[in-house]
Design a protein around this motif. Structure first.
Motif, PDB file in Angstrom:
ATOM      1  N   ASP A  23     -28.975 -30.612   6.281  1.00 32.82           N
ATOM      2  CA  ASP A  23     -28.801 -29.487   5.216  1.00 32.82           C
ATOM      3  C   ASP A  23     -29.519 -28.202   5.447  1.00 32.82           C
ATOM      4  N   TYR A  27     -26.691 -25.704   5.942  1.00 31.69           N
ATOM      5  CA  TYR A  27     -26.048 -25.246   4.733  1.00 31.69           C
ATOM      6  C   TYR A  27     -27.125 -24.551   3.952  1.00 31.69           C
ATOM      7  N   ARG A  31     -26.236 -20.918   1.905  1.00 31.99           N
ATOM      8  CA  ARG A  31     -26.425 -20.912   0.365  1.00 31.99           C
ATOM      9  C   ARG A  31     -27.257 -19.656   0.055  1.00 31.99           C
ATOM     10  N   GLN A  52     -26.555 -26.044  -5.098  1.00 30.62           N
ATOM     11  CA  GLN A  52     -26.380 -26.959  -3.924  1.00 30.62           C
ATOM     12  C   GLN A  52     -25.159 -27.037  -3.332  1.00 30.62           C
ATOM     13  N   THR A  57     -21.009 -26.614   0.448  1.00 30.16           N
ATOM     14  CA  THR A  57     -22.051 -28.013   1.106  1.00 30.16           C
ATOM     15  C   THR A  57     -21.277 -29.087   0.612  1.00 30.16           C
TER      16      THR A  57
END
Length: 274
Positions: A23, A27, A31, A52, A57
């Protein structure tokens, strides 16, 4: 069937850690871009959970990686600092009772790799008289607790309910003769105070024949252990020595007593373990 909780926890730590890193690499930068393009008012209005899921994601990535921090904390404390255990049998009576919840110092015998239990940073050596938790040599998935009687090089003898270490009888003093009604073993026993090295503790001896009498010399890198409930303990007299790599730590504190699920937990046994 026995379960190696330490291995399960290590796998959970690894899996959630992989998702957490994935992550962060894939991602999180996306973000940040999405958030940077939003107005300050919009950024304040969106909660952390919604953030999140920005930049599409996947939900399962968000869910799995959210457990990483808490699992990492538990894994680190349990592996290197202190580990909780519950006493499942009466082999350590009268020192430890069935249902006692204890804490084990994982640092005393060296910093060890989780699961493999290999020492990476030596600290102190196990000492005669310690109450130790270790992986059962015949089934490493099981954890046992006993008192350490012999260190490498010691000559141990146990005959007629008398423990002898290196030719010196271990001092013990009769405290009381307990009837069946006062003994969880459901047999009359004698309660003794025993002094092993610098440690004074209590033991039980029954009135029946002493099982597995003999003499043993402790090999290098191994230890000889016995239960304080001397005539009701499966220990080194029966299955042999404990290798150093099986040692998990020194039991040092009772923090809770809970007989069974339907009973009320008690703190009456709280205290340091001698």
């Amino acid at each position: 069937m026995s379960f190696d909780f330490e291995l399960i926890l290590a796998i959970a730590f690894f899996v959630t850690g992989v998702f957490w890193v994935y992550d962060r690499i894939v991602y999180r930068p996306k973000r940040k871009v999405v958030l940077a393009n939003m107005t300050p008012e919009a950024r304040k209005a969106i909660n952390k959970e919604a953030q999140q899921r920005l930049a599409e994601t996947p939900r399962f990535v968000v869910e799995v990686k959210s457990y990483f921090v808490i699992i990492a904390v538990i894994f680190g404390l349990r592996s290197f600092v202190v580990e909780p255990f519950q006493i499942p049998s009466g082999s350590m009576l009268p020192t430890l009772k069935i249902g006692d919840f204890i804490l084990v110092n994982k640092f005393d015998y060296g910093v060890r790799l989780p699961v493999l239990n290999t020492t990476i940073i030596p600290t102190t050596e196990p000492e005669r008289g310690d109450v130790v938790v270790f992986k059962y040599p015949l089934d490493p998935n099981l954890n046992y607790i006993k008192r350490l009687i012999g260190v490498p090089g010691d000559r141990i003898q146990y005959r007629n309910k008398q423990l002898t270490v290196n030719g010196e009888p271990v001092s013990k003093t009769l405290l009381a003769k307990l009837p069946v009604s006062l003994n969880p073993n459901q047999e009359p026993v004698e309660l003794f105070s025993e002094t092993l090295g610098d440690v004074q503790h209590e033991i039980y001896n029954s009135f029946r024949f002493t099982p597995h009498e003999g003499e043993w010399v402790v090999p290098e890198g191994q230890y000889f252990v016995m239960g304080d409930n001397r005539d009701n303990s499966a220990d080194s007299r029966f299955w042999g020595f404990v290798p150093d790599e099986n040692m998990k730590g020194r039991a040092f504190y009772v923090w809770l007593h809970w007989d069974d699920f339907f009973s009320i937990p008690s703190f009456k046994n709280n205290g340091l373990i001698e």
